[in-house]
Scaffold this active site. Structure first.
Site: not given
Length: 366
Positions: A17, A192, A327
């Site tokens: 990530e 994620s 986000s």
């Protein structure tokens, strides 16, 4: 004399990530109030080396999520555990950095939100934003988190945990009978949606297992939950509070890594979600209950499925949620009345408050 707080932002890292972390760091740097804070940027490259970065050019291709990179510097950082005024030094010149008041770690994934970085910062005696060592480790491991959530009376999806040494003995037909089709394969310690695959056939199962075991030594086979995907942000230490929930409306097969961080049109984000008052109340209360059950502090994003009959199934808790442009964690607080810059203020104050409380604990026997 400056009264600004000195904030170190740690980003990047060795995990899958890495690029998400770079995007998160950029948004935090852009939003943090320069009248209140002096910022030191500490970028970790994919080899694990720490770089002291200049704010004017710490990223390459910063506007392109597919090509974004850390701009490596020639100045590196070393940690000196136990020191009170010289925890961080410039390893290139062995010169102490200006003492930092607090660290904002935004290193997603392995070695960033699994308690490793948090433990190092605690050893260095530096206040840090986010959940403590234990809570970080618990939430990162989906297998352990599920066990504790079930013990706390919170619904989770049925799953089968598989260690690397056990994978050859798996039988696709037996798995299908236990958790149905389709099902998901997930590395136990990734976030994620990295390494996640949706399985409908035996061939997809074999390929998905190979992919997942490239990221972790433990994998979850998890039933598919047919329901709305809802997320709720939680903020606080001893008395955490929850935001209004939002809803993810994926335009593809599921909410993948590409959808979350690369393709801004890959999912519709409805914030706040279209829910009845009693449903909102239930989600917020369950999110806080889960936050406490897994020893979280500071912040976390709690992800749910809501089935047609209104039953909530908790999917996962993310203790270092993304702070990218798309986000949900900061978006949900914004619609709940806390703008981005104020959210950063609160997270920093929570970190310092916890550190001050920890400092009151005795470390020796009289």
């Amino acid at each position: 004399m400056s009264t600004k707080r000195r904030v170190g932002i740690i980003f990047g890292g060795k995990s899958a990530e890495h690029e998400v972390s770079l995007q998160s760091a950029k948004n935090i740097v852009d939003a943090i109030d320069p009248e209140k804070y002096n910022v030191t940027l500490l970028g970790i490259d994919k080899d694990g080396k720490w770089h002291i970065n200049d704010q004017s050019h710490y990223l390459l291709n910063e506007e392109n999520p597919k090509l974004i990179q850390l701009n490596k510097s020639n100045e590196h950082v070393a940690i000196v555990p136990g020191e009170t005024n010289q925890q961080l030094i410039n390893a290139s010149g062995e010169v102490s950095l200006e003492q930092l008041d607090v660290i904002f770690p935004i290193v997603h994934g392995t070695l960033g939100e699994d308690g490793s970085l948090q433990g190092m910062l605690r050893l260095a005696n530096i206040p840090y934003v986010g959940t403590n060592v234990l809570g970080s480790a618990l939430c990162m491991d989906k297998d352990i988190a599920k066990r504790l959530l079930k013990d706390a009376g919170i619904n989770v999806a049925k799953s089968i945990t598989v260690k690397r040494r056990e994978k050859e003995a798996l039988n696709f037909q037996n798995i299908k009978e236990k958790i149905g089709l389709p099902f998901f394969i997930k590395p136990a310690n990734q976030g994620s949606s990295v390494g996640v695959s949706k399985v409908n056939t035996e061939q997809e199962f074999k390929q998905g297992m190979e992919d997942a075991f490239t990221y972790d030594h433990k994998v979850l086979l998890e039933e598919n939950i047919d329901g709305r995907e809802l997320e709720c942000s939680v903020l606080g230490n001893d008395d955490p509070v929850a935001s209004l929930p939002g809803e993810i409306l994926p335009q593809g097969d599921f909410y993948s890594y590409e959808t979350k961080y690369i393709d801004e049109s890959g999912a519709l984000l409805e914030a706040p979600a279209n829910l009845a008052d009693d449903e909102i109340k239930n989600i917020k209360e369950t999110a806080v209950h889960a936050f406490k059950a897994l020893e979280c502090e500071g912040m976390a994003r709690v992800d749910f499925f809501m089935q047609k009959d209104g039953t909530l199934v908790l999917n996962e808790i993310n203790t270092l949620p993304g702070f990218t442009k798309i986000s949900m964690y900061p978006k949900l607080w914004e619609i709940s009345g806390i703008p981005y810059s104020e959210l950063i203020d609160r997270l920093i104050e929570l970190a310092i408050d916890r550190h001050e409380q920890d400092a009151q604990l005795k470390s020796s026997i009289d």
